[in-house]
Write an enzyme that holds these catalytic residues in place. Sequence first.
Site, PDB file in Angstrom:
ATOM      1  N   TYR B 111       0.871  -1.085  -0.326  1.00  0.00           N
ATOM      2  CA  TYR B 111      -0.212  -0.018  -0.042  1.00  0.00           C
ATOM      3  C   TYR B 111       1.058   1.061  -0.717  1.00  0.00           C
ATOM      4  CZ  TYR B 111      -3.921  -2.769   1.510  1.00  0.00           C
ATOM      5  OH  TYR B 111      -5.257  -3.339   1.094  1.00  0.00           O
ATOM      6  N   TYR B 150      -0.754  -9.972   0.791  1.00  0.00           N
ATOM      7  CA  TYR B 150       0.288  -9.830   1.394  1.00  0.00           C
ATOM      8  C   TYR B 150       0.158 -10.723   3.053  1.00  0.00           C
ATOM      9  CZ  TYR B 150      -3.755  -5.964   2.799  1.00  0.00           C
ATOM     10  OH  TYR B 150      -4.737  -5.793   3.814  1.00  0.00           O
ATOM     11  N   ARG B 160      -3.689 -12.193   4.504  1.00  0.00           N
ATOM     12  CA  ARG B 160      -4.504 -11.224   3.317  1.00  0.00           C
ATOM     13  C   ARG B 160      -4.676 -12.364   1.766  1.00  0.00           C
ATOM     14  NH1 ARG B 160      -7.616  -7.874   4.547  1.00  0.00           N
ATOM     15  NH2 ARG B 160      -9.443  -9.413   4.002  1.00  0.00           N
ATOM     16  N   HIS B 163      -7.051  -8.535  -2.395  1.00  0.00           N
ATOM     17  CA  HIS B 163      -8.601  -7.921  -2.472  1.00  0.00           C
ATOM     18  C   HIS B 163      -8.687  -6.128  -2.475  1.00  0.00           C
ATOM     19  CE1 HIS B 163      -5.984  -7.309   1.737  1.00  0.00           C
ATOM     20  NE2 HIS B 163      -7.361  -6.171   1.320  1.00  0.00           N
ATOM     21  N   HIS B 165     -10.682  -2.870  -1.002  1.00  0.00           N
ATOM     22  CA  HIS B 165     -11.923  -2.301  -0.135  1.00  0.00           C
ATOM     23  C   HIS B 165     -12.534  -1.286  -0.990  1.00  0.00           C
ATOM     24  CE1 HIS B 165      -9.218  -3.421   3.522  1.00  0.00           C
ATOM     25  NE2 HIS B 165      -8.428  -3.313   2.457  1.00  0.00           N
TER      26      HIS B 165
END
Lengths: 204, 245
Positions: B111, B150, B160, B163, B165
């Site tokens: 991120y 990640y 995770r 995905h 959000h």
Amino acid sequence: MIQKLDYLQESPSQTAGPYVHIGCMPNFAGIDIYGGDLGAQMKTGAVQGQEITINGVIYDGTNTPLRDVMIEIWQPDAAGLFPSANETRGTPDPNFTGWGRAPGNMETGEFMFDTVKPGAVPYPDGRMQAPHITAWIVARGINIGLHTRIYFDDEDQANAADPILSRIEFPSRIPTLLAKKTGEGAYRFDIYLQGPNETIFFDI
Amino acid sequence: MSLIKQTGGYVPRDRNWQPDALTPAYKTSIKRSPQAALLSFPTTLSEESSPVFGHKLIGELDNDLILNHAQTGESAIGPRIIVHGRVLDEMGRGVPGALLEFWQANAGGRYRHQKESYLAALDPNFGGCGRTITAGDGSYELRTIQPGPYPWPNGMNDWRPAHIHFSIFGHGFAQRLITQMYFEGDPHIKLCPIVDALKSQKAVDALTALLDMHRTVPMDSRAFKFDIVLRGQRQTYFENRKEGL
Ligand SMILES: [Fe+2]
């Protein structure tokens, strides 16, 4: 075969995670885009009514501030009218959006809203509700956004007559919903996710 | 004679379907979950209204994560995908004018955030956020790169699933929702303590986007379909409110 009720299930919630800022307030997260973050300003010009600030911190069950939280508020203008497409009772203040979105400060967890004192709005049965602001909290570790309400501790009469406040099972918890006046036009509303001062959260 | 349609409140949230606040395998939920019962009340005007986000708000590249943070002539690295679907309410009606905001890791699972410490490389041409507003039938689409899985600090080896959000604004503050979209076939879905907060396989499936070859752009981008359902508002021809509202 027996008939079916063809309703859909609401999409299940999942946590906003630690990086909610990237999606909802990217400029705060250091991503220069959109020309600014939505909800950062609730006033677009001179507003009607009393201008107020609301500061607070959201604490977890260890009394540690949430530094990765996002809080949104939604409220009517000073006359009790919502800047919403379905508002039919009058024309809301054109310089007031009614909606604010704030991060907790990344060091202290403190959030701040620069808004107006909301006017009163009726309950579905026609009784007046005490002036209040709806709040919604999301963060890492919160599986589904938490709804609460911000009422005001200088509205004794209205609070006593409020259809929701007056029906709370544990009156000792009502103060968790009251923003405390700390100065002229200044209020403080701290939120506790757990513990003896746990804020009342709504299933509304 | 015309019948006047009264709108009732929003249908209550199904708490047997939605995840609980406390899901201990997702460790952070332990100290961040309220422990008292939620206070249940019918929705009022405060929850049945919401801010208006006009289509004018949205810039041309806002829903294109491949380009909206890229240098001129460059683009984000990763498998190019389109995500599309409709925002509906529980009665199956399309929700027009809904604001969708989305954010995600880059193709390496990283991120763009000051508190992010994963060693995967940043992509200088990828910001990781976008937004759009649904059309008259509730439909939307966005273009992005498929995010990578990640690792995250929870158990010693938790990852995770890939995905995206999503934050969704409908027509009432009662509908406010944040959720995540997963990808069909990702083996991490079954292993993830955050996904495991969901109470049933049906709920997991409701957040799993399917590969949609019909919407694929040949030689360019694959497509995934992801519908989102918001709480529905009761509608009745029978008045059950006093005057003054
Ligand atoms: Fe994530």
